[in-house]
Design an enzyme around this catalytic site. Structure first.
Site, PDB file in Angstrom:
ATOM      1  N   LEU A 187       0.637  -1.162   0.088  1.00  0.00           N
ATOM      2  CA  LEU A 187       0.046   0.204   0.052  1.00  0.00           C
ATOM      3  C   LEU A 187       0.856   1.216   0.102  1.00  0.00           C
ATOM      4  O   LEU A 187       0.600   2.460  -0.437  1.00  0.00           O
ATOM      5  CB  LEU A 187      -1.050  -0.118   1.130  1.00  0.00           C
ATOM      6  CG  LEU A 187      -2.076  -0.938   1.188  1.00  0.00           C
ATOM      7  CD1 LEU A 187      -2.960  -1.335   2.607  1.00  0.00           C
ATOM      8  CD2 LEU A 187      -2.656  -0.891   0.188  1.00  0.00           C
ATOM      9  N   HIS A 243       6.458  -9.530   5.158  1.00  0.00           N
ATOM     10  CA  HIS A 243       6.590  -8.301   4.549  1.00  0.00           C
ATOM     11  C   HIS A 243       6.139  -7.290   5.745  1.00  0.00           C
ATOM     12  O   HIS A 243       6.590  -6.148   5.625  1.00  0.00           O
ATOM     13  CB  HIS A 243       5.136  -8.310   3.514  1.00  0.00           C
ATOM     14  CG  HIS A 243       4.840  -7.104   2.765  1.00  0.00           C
ATOM     15  ND1 HIS A 243       5.056  -7.090   1.443  1.00  0.00           N
ATOM     16  CD2 HIS A 243       4.557  -5.757   3.270  1.00  0.00           C
ATOM     17  CE1 HIS A 243       4.926  -5.611   1.120  1.00  0.00           C
ATOM     18  NE2 HIS A 243       4.575  -4.837   2.138  1.00  0.00           N
TER      19      HIS A 243
HETATM   20 NI    NI Z   1       3.839  -3.129   2.732  1.00  0.00          NI
END
Ligand code: NI
Length: 153
Positions: free
Chosen positions: A89, A130
């Site tokens: 994002l 992540h």
């Molecule tokens: Ni990320």
């Protein structure tokens, strides 16, 4: 609950190391709730606190099996490997293949401040790695083997 602004690559905060949460207080609970709402409204599968400008070790994940809240998450062990396309994002419009463990075991605190362990395979293993990378100022683009044109997918 409120959504918070998602920081992108031009913000140095994404490159800083987040601090350990010493106490799961009301501010942390509000942060968790705001992060879950922000992730959902952005159609993300994970979000780390530095992405909303807070340098604390807090992560939310939802790969489609319900919300996972992690405070001070740490990878305890990994197994195997997988190479899959990832996006973030905070890095809009970019996707790339990254090598991650096939399976990870993570230890964290829940919203009551209790320690628990979670095992993840497939997409959950990727999301855990992540998001924990974000807490250490690392972005998936640092690890990409091959960038993918999003139009290709
Ligand atoms: Ni990320």
């Amino acid at each position: 609950m409120a959504t918070r602004m998602i920081r992108t690559m031009d913000d140095d905060i994404l490159r800083k190391k987040a601090r350990t949460v010493e106490k799961v207080n009301r501010n942390i609970l509000i942060l968790l709730e705001d992060m879950a709402e922000t992730m959902k409204s952005a159609n993300g599968v994970g979000l780390a606190a530095p992405q909303v400008g807070i340098l604390k070790r807090v992560v939310v994940i939802d790969v489609g099996d319900g919300l996972i809240e992690l405070i001070n998450p740490e990878i305890m062990s990994t197994e195997g490997k997988q190479v899959k396309a990832e996006g973030c994002l905070s890095v809009p419009g970019k996707m790339g293949e990254v090598e991650r463990p096939a399976k990870v075991t993570v230890r964290a605190l829940n919203r009551k401040g209790e320690a628990f362990e979670i095992e993840g395979e497939g997409l959950l293993a990727i999301a855990l790695c992540h998001e924990i990378d974000h807490l250490n100022g690392e972005l998936f683009v640092d690890k990409v083997i091959r960038f993918i044109d999003p139009e290709e997918e």
